[in-house]
Design a protein around this motif. Structure first.
Motif, PDB file in Angstrom:
ATOM      1  N   HIS A 159       0.817  -1.207   0.000  1.00  0.00           N
ATOM      2  CA  HIS A 159       0.000   0.000   0.000  1.00  0.00           C
ATOM      3  C   HIS A 159       0.853   1.261   0.000  1.00  0.00           C
ATOM      4  O   HIS A 159       0.437   2.308  -0.503  1.00  0.00           O
ATOM      5  CB  HIS A 159      -0.936   0.006   1.213  1.00  0.00           C
ATOM      6  CG  HIS A 159      -2.089  -0.939   1.059  1.00  0.00           C
ATOM      7  ND1 HIS A 159      -3.076  -1.064   2.010  1.00  0.00           N
ATOM      8  CD2 HIS A 159      -2.411  -1.802   0.066  1.00  0.00           C
ATOM      9  CE1 HIS A 159      -3.958  -1.965   1.606  1.00  0.00           C
ATOM     10  NE2 HIS A 159      -3.568  -2.425   0.429  1.00  0.00           N
ATOM     11  N   ALA A 160       2.065   1.139   0.555  1.00  0.00           N
ATOM     12  CA  ALA A 160       2.980   2.283   0.542  1.00  0.00           C
ATOM     13  C   ALA A 160       3.474   2.597  -0.861  1.00  0.00           C
ATOM     14  O   ALA A 160       4.064   3.663  -1.082  1.00  0.00           O
ATOM     15  CB  ALA A 160       4.174   1.999   1.455  1.00  0.00           C
ATOM     16  N   VAL A 172      10.349   4.081  -0.958  1.00  0.00           N
ATOM     17  CA  VAL A 172       9.275   4.222   0.028  1.00  0.00           C
ATOM     18  C   VAL A 172       8.852   2.856   0.577  1.00  0.00           C
ATOM     19  O   VAL A 172       8.611   2.708   1.788  1.00  0.00           O
ATOM     20  CB  VAL A 172       8.071   4.962  -0.589  1.00  0.00           C
ATOM     21  CG1 VAL A 172       6.891   4.968   0.373  1.00  0.00           C
ATOM     22  CG2 VAL A 172       8.460   6.395  -0.939  1.00  0.00           C
ATOM     23  N   ALA A 173       8.793   1.835  -0.292  1.00  0.00           N
ATOM     24  CA  ALA A 173       8.435   0.493   0.174  1.00  0.00           C
ATOM     25  C   ALA A 173       9.483  -0.032   1.154  1.00  0.00           C
ATOM     26  O   ALA A 173       9.156  -0.677   2.161  1.00  0.00           O
ATOM     27  CB  ALA A 173       8.298  -0.462  -1.006  1.00  0.00           C
ATOM     28  N   ALA A 205      -0.669   4.843   4.779  1.00  0.00           N
ATOM     29  CA  ALA A 205       0.247   5.023   3.645  1.00  0.00           C
ATOM     30  C   ALA A 205      -0.531   5.145   2.339  1.00  0.00           C
ATOM     31  O   ALA A 205      -0.213   5.983   1.483  1.00  0.00           O
ATOM     32  CB  ALA A 205       1.233   3.865   3.573  1.00  0.00           C
ATOM     33  N   LEU A 206      -1.553   4.305   2.177  1.00  0.00           N
ATOM     34  CA  LEU A 206      -2.361   4.366   0.960  1.00  0.00           C
ATOM     35  C   LEU A 206      -3.085   5.713   0.862  1.00  0.00           C
ATOM     36  O   LEU A 206      -3.061   6.378  -0.190  1.00  0.00           O
ATOM     37  CB  LEU A 206      -3.373   3.221   0.947  1.00  0.00           C
ATOM     38  CG  LEU A 206      -4.325   3.168  -0.248  1.00  0.00           C
ATOM     39  CD1 LEU A 206      -3.560   3.033  -1.555  1.00  0.00           C
ATOM     40  CD2 LEU A 206      -5.320   2.025  -0.086  1.00  0.00           C
ATOM     41  N   ALA A 207      -3.720   6.130   1.959  1.00  0.00           N
ATOM     42  CA  ALA A 207      -4.456   7.402   1.949  1.00  0.00           C
ATOM     43  C   ALA A 207      -3.507   8.575   1.727  1.00  0.00           C
ATOM     44  O   ALA A 207      -3.801   9.489   0.942  1.00  0.00           O
ATOM     45  CB  ALA A 207      -5.220   7.572   3.261  1.00  0.00           C
ATOM     46  N   LEU A 208      -2.368   8.565   2.398  1.00  0.00           N
ATOM     47  CA  LEU A 208      -1.407   9.655   2.250  1.00  0.00           C
ATOM     48  C   LEU A 208      -0.888   9.726   0.814  1.00  0.00           C
ATOM     49  O   LEU A 208      -0.717  10.816   0.253  1.00  0.00           O
ATOM     50  CB  LEU A 208      -0.239   9.452   3.223  1.00  0.00           C
ATOM     51  CG  LEU A 208       0.839  10.535   3.225  1.00  0.00           C
ATOM     52  CD1 LEU A 208       0.234  11.897   3.557  1.00  0.00           C
ATOM     53  CD2 LEU A 208       1.935  10.178   4.229  1.00  0.00           C
ATOM     54  N   GLY A 233      -0.550  -3.632  -9.623  1.00  0.00           N
ATOM     55  CA  GLY A 233      -0.971  -2.470  -8.853  1.00  0.00           C
ATOM     56  C   GLY A 233      -0.811  -2.643  -7.356  1.00  0.00           C
ATOM     57  O   GLY A 233      -0.685  -3.762  -6.848  1.00  0.00           O
ATOM     58  N   ALA A 234      -0.841  -1.524  -6.650  1.00  0.00           N
ATOM     59  CA  ALA A 234      -0.576  -1.538  -5.209  1.00  0.00           C
ATOM     60  C   ALA A 234      -1.588  -2.369  -4.419  1.00  0.00           C
ATOM     61  O   ALA A 234      -1.234  -2.985  -3.415  1.00  0.00           O
ATOM     62  CB  ALA A 234      -0.578  -0.094  -4.686  1.00  0.00           C
ATOM     63  N   LEU A 235      -2.839  -2.394  -4.854  1.00  0.00           N
ATOM     64  CA  LEU A 235      -3.866  -3.099  -4.082  1.00  0.00           C
ATOM     65  C   LEU A 235      -3.825  -4.608  -4.261  1.00  0.00           C
ATOM     66  O   LEU A 235      -4.409  -5.340  -3.458  1.00  0.00           O
ATOM     67  CB  LEU A 235      -5.260  -2.579  -4.472  1.00  0.00           C
ATOM     68  CG  LEU A 235      -5.534  -1.105  -4.166  1.00  0.00           C
ATOM     69  CD1 LEU A 235      -6.979  -0.760  -4.505  1.00  0.00           C
ATOM     70  CD2 LEU A 235      -5.236  -0.780  -2.702  1.00  0.00           C
TER      71      LEU A 235
END
Length: 263
Positions: free
Chosen positions: A41-42, A64-65, A93-96, A188-190
């Motif tokens: 998610h980061a 970042v990861a 992290a996802l929201a930011l 993708g991140a998700l």
């Protein structure tokens, strides 16, 4: 042209499977599923960082990861209750990352491509980056395979054998960060954590040794890539989610074949 575009997508997916197969096995054995979620998610925050600093997306995501993975590993070593800490870190992290992207004026980007992947748009450079990252992960895991297995089985046994479980955990953390960086363009991140966990969980039902599980997880990941791309081509479904759906179908079949895995 169509064949070249599908070939690049298939090579990207197969390269990713080389890394997610064995690494995903350790994620399953160590019950690190939420750890993988927090790190993946980061990746969106890494995309925002890369866009803001003109770094390549893969490098920004990797930095970042890696920072997120090291933070989580440090909290785990200090005895934090990880369910709550990982939940806070993953979603924060996802929201930011999503908020940070909205502040990048003058930069146009399709967030859905980073959230769910865009494997059909990978370039030759992306394929090389994915394979290079996958080979680094394989080299790390091959180098420390027996030590990682011992530390995973029993940390006290690892200490008695002269191993440092914290060092072995750090190797897994670095490998996980690399996988996140190379996988974001594919699924993708998700959905990165899904490609780590689902093929390995399916392989667990078919394997009697750790090595066999790692090999089966790699093969299931590669098969899921092929099946997902075919589904996307025939039915015009999104490619990344289609690959994960194929992996989920493989897990269901494996679970029906052997509902009580031995590894």
């Amino acid at each position: 042209m169509l064949d070249d575009f599908l070939t690049r997508a298939a090579l990207a997916g197969f390269g990713l499977s080389l890394a997610t197969g064995p690494l995903g096995s350790f994620v399953v054995w160590r019950r690190m599923a939420y750890f993988g979620d927090a790190t993946s998610h980061a990746a969106i925050l890494g995309v925002a960082f890369a866009l803001a600093t003109d770094l390549p997306i893969g490098i920004g995501t990797l930095l970042v990861a890696l920072a997120m993975a090291l933070t989580v590993a440090t909290l785990a070593a200090k005895g934090w209750v990880m369910d709550t800490a990982l939940g806070v870190l993953a979603h924060s992290a996802l929201a930011l990352g999503l908020v940070a992207v909205s502040f990048l004026h003058g930069i146009r980007t399709d967030l859905s491509a980073w959230l769910f992947g865009d494997i059909l748009a990978v370039s030759k450079g992306d394929v090389l980056f994915i394979w290079a990252g996958a080979l680094v992960v394989l080299a790390l895991l091959a180098w420390r395979w027996q030590a990682l297995l011992t530390a995973t089985l029993n940390e006290d046994l690892a200490h008695a054998s002269g191993l440092n479980p914290d060092r072995e955990r750090l190797i897994l953390v670095v490998a996980l960060a690399i996988v996140v960086a190379v996988a974001i363009k594919v699924v993708g991140a998700l959905l990165i954590a899904a490609m780590l966990i689902i093929p390995a969980a399916a392989a667990r039902a078919l394997s009697r040794t750790p090595e066999a599980m790692a090999v089966f997880a790699t093969l299931i990941g590669a098969f899921s890539t092929f099946a997902g791309l075919q589904l996307s081509l025939w039915q015009d479904t999104p490619a990344g989610p289609s690959i994960v759906t194929a992996a989920a179908a493989a897990f269901l079949l494996a679970a029906l074949f052997n509902p009580k895995p031995s590894t």
